[in-house]
Design a protein around this motif. Structure first.
Motif, PDB file in Angstrom:
ATOM      1  N   VAL A   3      15.651  64.839  37.276  1.00  0.00           N
ATOM      2  CA  VAL A   3      14.810  65.410  38.309  1.00  0.00           C
ATOM      3  C   VAL A   3      13.380  65.405  37.845  1.00  0.00           C
ATOM      4  CG1 VAL A   3      14.155  67.413  39.601  1.00  0.00           C
ATOM      5  CG2 VAL A   3      16.525  66.839  39.435  1.00  0.00           C
ATOM      6  N   GLN A   4      13.104  65.934  36.666  1.00  0.00           N
ATOM      7  CA  GLN A   4      11.756  65.884  36.131  1.00  0.00           C
ATOM      8  C   GLN A   4      11.782  65.280  34.743  1.00  0.00           C
ATOM      9  OE1 GLN A   4      10.185  69.854  36.268  1.00  0.00           O
ATOM     10  NE2 GLN A   4       9.276  69.520  38.268  1.00  0.00           N
ATOM     11  N   ASN A   5      10.635  64.722  34.324  1.00  0.00           N
ATOM     12  CA  ASN A   5      10.574  64.085  33.025  1.00  0.00           C
ATOM     13  C   ASN A   5      10.643  65.109  31.912  1.00  0.00           C
ATOM     14  OD1 ASN A   5      10.203  61.657  34.232  1.00  0.00           O
ATOM     15  ND2 ASN A   5       7.988  61.686  34.083  1.00  0.00           N
ATOM     16  N   MET A   6      11.324  64.748  30.829  1.00  0.00           N
ATOM     17  CA  MET A   6      11.230  65.523  29.609  1.00  0.00           C
ATOM     18  C   MET A   6       9.816  65.347  29.081  1.00  0.00           C
ATOM     19  SD  MET A   6      14.119  66.917  29.159  1.00  0.00           S
ATOM     20  CE  MET A   6      14.006  67.405  27.426  1.00  0.00           C
ATOM     21  N   PRO A   7       9.312  66.281  28.236  1.00  0.00           N
ATOM     22  CA  PRO A   7       7.930  66.203  27.771  1.00  0.00           C
ATOM     23  C   PRO A   7       7.546  64.888  27.130  1.00  0.00           C
ATOM     24  CG  PRO A   7       8.888  68.327  27.241  1.00  0.00           C
ATOM     25  CD  PRO A   7       9.998  67.480  27.794  1.00  0.00           C
ATOM     26  N   ASP A   8       8.480  64.261  26.397  1.00  0.00           N
ATOM     27  CA  ASP A   8       8.133  63.030  25.702  1.00  0.00           C
ATOM     28  C   ASP A   8       8.707  61.801  26.382  1.00  0.00           C
ATOM     29  OD1 ASP A   8      10.726  63.610  25.184  1.00  0.00           O
ATOM     30  OD2 ASP A   8      10.611  63.242  23.022  1.00  0.00           O
ATOM     31  N   GLN A   9       9.042  61.913  27.638  1.00  0.00           N
ATOM     32  CA  GLN A   9       9.682  60.806  28.345  1.00  0.00           C
ATOM     33  C   GLN A   9       8.700  60.100  29.251  1.00  0.00           C
ATOM     34  OE1 GLN A   9      12.615  62.124  31.005  1.00  0.00           O
ATOM     35  NE2 GLN A   9      13.267  60.100  31.633  1.00  0.00           N
ATOM     36  N   GLN A  10       8.775  58.792  29.283  1.00  0.00           N
ATOM     37  CA  GLN A  10       7.967  57.998  30.194  1.00  0.00           C
ATOM     38  C   GLN A  10       8.618  58.006  31.566  1.00  0.00           C
ATOM     39  OE1 GLN A  10       5.020  56.743  29.325  1.00  0.00           O
ATOM     40  NE2 GLN A  10       5.394  57.839  27.411  1.00  0.00           N
ATOM     41  N   PRO A  11       7.846  57.921  32.649  1.00  0.00           N
ATOM     42  CA  PRO A  11       8.396  58.031  34.005  1.00  0.00           C
ATOM     43  C   PRO A  11       9.482  57.030  34.321  1.00  0.00           C
ATOM     44  CG  PRO A  11       6.013  58.241  34.041  1.00  0.00           C
ATOM     45  CD  PRO A  11       6.394  57.825  32.636  1.00  0.00           C
ATOM     46  N   HIS A  12       9.481  55.875  33.638  1.00  0.00           N
ATOM     47  CA  HIS A  12      10.435  54.828  34.002  1.00  0.00           C
ATOM     48  C   HIS A  12      11.739  54.933  33.248  1.00  0.00           C
ATOM     49  CE1 HIS A  12       8.567  53.364  30.303  1.00  0.00           C
ATOM     50  NE2 HIS A  12       9.648  52.646  30.128  1.00  0.00           N
ATOM     51  N   GLN A  13      11.872  55.920  32.340  1.00  0.00           N
ATOM     52  CA  GLN A  13      13.037  55.942  31.479  1.00  0.00           C
ATOM     53  C   GLN A  13      14.123  56.838  32.045  1.00  0.00           C
ATOM     54  OE1 GLN A  13      10.709  57.080  28.059  1.00  0.00           O
ATOM     55  NE2 GLN A  13      11.315  55.209  27.026  1.00  0.00           N
ATOM     56  N   ARG A  14      15.302  56.246  32.298  1.00  0.00           N
ATOM     57  CA  ARG A  14      16.468  56.978  32.721  1.00  0.00           C
ATOM     58  C   ARG A  14      17.679  56.321  32.097  1.00  0.00           C
ATOM     59  NH1 ARG A  14      13.989  55.427  37.381  1.00  0.00           N
ATOM     60  NH2 ARG A  14      12.547  56.929  38.244  1.00  0.00           N
ATOM     61  N   GLU A 120      19.920  62.929  54.432  1.00  0.00           N
ATOM     62  CA  GLU A 120      19.703  61.896  53.415  1.00  0.00           C
ATOM     63  C   GLU A 120      20.183  62.387  52.047  1.00  0.00           C
ATOM     64  OE1 GLU A 120      15.546  60.177  55.361  1.00  0.00           O
ATOM     65  OE2 GLU A 120      15.504  61.873  53.959  1.00  0.00           O
ATOM     66  N   ILE A 121      20.812  61.500  51.300  1.00  0.00           N
ATOM     67  CA  ILE A 121      21.250  61.838  49.947  1.00  0.00           C
ATOM     68  C   ILE A 121      20.044  61.796  49.017  1.00  0.00           C
ATOM     69  CG2 ILE A 121      22.677  61.136  47.990  1.00  0.00           C
ATOM     70  CD1 ILE A 121      24.720  60.068  49.926  1.00  0.00           C
ATOM     71  N   ILE A 122      19.769  62.916  48.360  1.00  0.00           N
ATOM     72  CA  ILE A 122      18.614  63.004  47.463  1.00  0.00           C
ATOM     73  C   ILE A 122      19.031  63.264  46.013  1.00  0.00           C
ATOM     74  CG2 ILE A 122      17.049  63.717  49.288  1.00  0.00           C
ATOM     75  CD1 ILE A 122      17.411  66.611  48.381  1.00  0.00           C
ATOM     76  N   VAL A 185      18.617  61.901  40.599  1.00  0.00           N
ATOM     77  CA  VAL A 185      17.963  62.640  41.674  1.00  0.00           C
ATOM     78  C   VAL A 185      16.733  61.879  42.138  1.00  0.00           C
ATOM     79  CG1 VAL A 185      16.741  64.777  42.271  1.00  0.00           C
ATOM     80  CG2 VAL A 185      18.805  64.862  40.861  1.00  0.00           C
ATOM     81  N   ASP A 186      16.535  61.857  43.436  1.00  0.00           N
ATOM     82  CA  ASP A 186      15.348  61.258  44.044  1.00  0.00           C
ATOM     83  C   ASP A 186      14.103  61.910  43.440  1.00  0.00           C
ATOM     84  OD1 ASP A 186      13.182  60.668  45.794  1.00  0.00           O
ATOM     85  OD2 ASP A 186      14.542  60.414  47.486  1.00  0.00           O
ATOM     86  N   THR A 187      13.207  61.101  42.895  1.00  0.00           N
ATOM     87  CA  THR A 187      12.026  61.649  42.218  1.00  0.00           C
ATOM     88  C   THR A 187      11.060  62.332  43.173  1.00  0.00           C
ATOM     89  OG1 THR A 187      10.944  59.479  42.373  1.00  0.00           O
ATOM     90  CG2 THR A 187      12.126  59.977  40.345  1.00  0.00           C
ATOM     91  N   ASN A 188      11.245  62.156  44.460  1.00  0.00           N
ATOM     92  CA  ASN A 188      10.400  62.836  45.436  1.00  0.00           C
ATOM     93  C   ASN A 188      10.832  64.284  45.659  1.00  0.00           C
ATOM     94  OD1 ASN A 188       8.737  60.511  46.210  1.00  0.00           O
ATOM     95  ND2 ASN A 188      10.633  59.700  47.091  1.00  0.00           N
ATOM     96  N   TYR A 189      11.937  64.678  45.035  1.00  0.00           N
ATOM     97  CA  TYR A 189      12.461  66.032  45.223  1.00  0.00           C
ATOM     98  C   TYR A 189      12.561  66.759  43.885  1.00  0.00           C
ATOM     99  CZ  TYR A 189      13.558  64.706  50.005  1.00  0.00           C
ATOM    100  OH  TYR A 189      13.475  64.298  51.320  1.00  0.00           O
ATOM    101  N   ARG A 190      11.517  66.686  43.097  1.00  0.00           N
ATOM    102  CA  ARG A 190      11.485  67.360  41.809  1.00  0.00           C
ATOM    103  C   ARG A 190      11.314  68.871  41.985  1.00  0.00           C
ATOM    104  NH1 ARG A 190       7.158  63.527  38.551  1.00  0.00           N
ATOM    105  NH2 ARG A 190       8.362  61.580  38.639  1.00  0.00           N
ATOM    106  N   GLY A 191      11.801  69.607  41.002  1.00  0.00           N
ATOM    107  CA  GLY A 191      11.567  71.035  40.965  1.00  0.00           C
ATOM    108  C   GLY A 191      12.383  71.860  41.932  1.00  0.00           C
TER     109      GLY A 191
END
Length: 273
Positions: A3-14, A120-122, A185-191
Motif C-alpha cells: 500500500v505504501q512504500n517502506m522508508p528505504d524502498q523505491q516506488p517501483h519495487q514490489r 472496482e477491485i483496489i 493494493v492499488d497505489t492510488n488508495y494508499r493510507g
C-alpha cells in the motif's frame, strides 16, 4: 502486502508478498490475541463506534470468486507482475502461464479483495491451502507443464525449494496451512488500511477453520521485513547465489533482494518439533 512504500524502498519495487505494505496500514491485528473475556466485555459504545467506522469505510473486504479472475489479473498486471524482482530480472513480460498460476488459489475460497464504492477491485490478497502430503504422494513439479521458458525458470526454483524445505516437518500436528501468495493494493488508495484489513480477514478465516499456521514465501528483502514486523518469523532461507541447478547462478536480482525466505505466522500455538 502493498500500500505504501517502506522508508528505504523505491516506488517501483514490489514482489511475491508485495513489498509495499505499510505498517501504518495494518488493521488492529493485536485484537487477534485478545482473550475471549475481553471480546465479550466490549461496551456497546465501542461496538457502535466500530460499526460506524466500517460503515464510513470507502471500501469493503469480500471473497474473491472465479468471476473476479479478469479484474484480478488486470490489477496484478498494473501493480505487481512487472515489478516483482524475479520477473524484473528475467524481463518476463506478458506471460499467460504466470496469470494462470496466480489465479490457482482462488478455488480454495480463502482469497480476499478490497472493493471501492464503484465496484472496482483496489486490493487483493490471494491465499491458498497447503495440505499435508501423504507418504505415497509423488510430488508434482510445477515447471514440468510450463511452456514459457522464462517463467519455467521461476517454477523450477519453486520446485527446488520444495525439495529443500517442507513446512509440515516443523508442524507435525498440522494437516492444513494457509499459504499467502500475493498481496497487492492499488497505489492510488494508499493510507486506507487496505493491506491490513485484507490480512485481518485472512486471520479470521484461519480462526473460523481452525488453521494455526500462516506461510508466506518472500523473494524480496522488503516484503520479508514487513512480514517480520507483522510477527512472522523466518524458518528457511536460500540465497539466490546458492541456487545453481546447472552449476551456474540463475537469478541475480538487484540488491537488496538476495534470498528466498520462508516466513511463518502462528496465529495460535501449534506444537512444533
Amino acid at each position: 502486502m502493498e500500500v505504501q512504500n517502506m522508508p528505504d524502498q523505491q516506488p517501483h519495487q514490489r514482489l511475491i508478498l508485495d513489498s509495499r505494505c505499510a505498517l501504518n496500514d495494518l488493521y488492529p491485528i493485536a485484537r487477534l490475541t485478545q482473550k475471549m473475556g475481553d471480546v465479550l466485555n466490549v461496551s456497546s459504545k465501542q461496538t457502535a463506534a466500530a460499526s460506524t467506522a466500517d460503515k464510513d469505510c470507502p471500501y469493503t473486504i469480500e471473497l474473491v470468486t472465479p468471476e473476479d479472475a479478469d479484474a484480478v489479473i488486470a490489477m496484478l498486471k498494473t501493480f505487481f507482475f512487472k515489478d516483482e524482482p524475479l520477473n524484473t530480472f528475467l524481463d518476463l513480460g506478458e506471460c499467460k502461464e504466470l496469470e494462470k498460476f496466480s489465479l490457482k488459489p482462488i478455488k480454495d475460497n480463502c482469497s480476499y479483495k478490497a472493493v471501492n464504492k464503484n465496484g472496482e477491485i483496489i486490493g487483493v490478497f490471494l491465499n491458498g491451502l497447503m495440505r499435508r502430503p501423504s507418504p505415497s504422494d509423488v510430488p508434482e513439479k510445477a515447471a514440468d507443464s510450463c511452456e514459457h521458458p522464462k517463467f519455467k525458470k521461476i517454477l523450477r526454483l519453486f520446485d527446488h525449494l520444495e525439495t529443500q524445505f517442507n513446512v509440515f516437518d516443523l508442524y507435525p500436528n498440522e494437516n492444513l496451512i494457509l499459504d499467502g501468495k500475493i498481496l497487492s493494493v492499488d497505489t492510488n488508495y494508499r493510507g486506507l488500511g487496505i493491506a491490513g484489513r485484507l490480512t485481518q480477514r485472512a486471520y479470521e478465516y484461519m480462526q473460523e477453520n481452525k488453521i494455526n499456521v500462516y506461510h508466506v514465501l518472500c523473494s524480496s528483502h522488503f516484503s520479508a521485513r514487513v512480514m517480520e514486523k507483522l510477527g512472522f518469523h523466518e524458518v528457511f532461507n536460500m540465497k539466490f547465489s546458492d541456487y545453481k541447478p546447472d552449476g551456474q547462478v540463475v537469478f541475480k536480482p538487484d540488491l537488496p533482494h538476495v534470498a528466498m525466505r520462508t516466513m511463518i505466522k502462528e496465529v495460535q500455538s501449534p506444537t512444533k518439533l
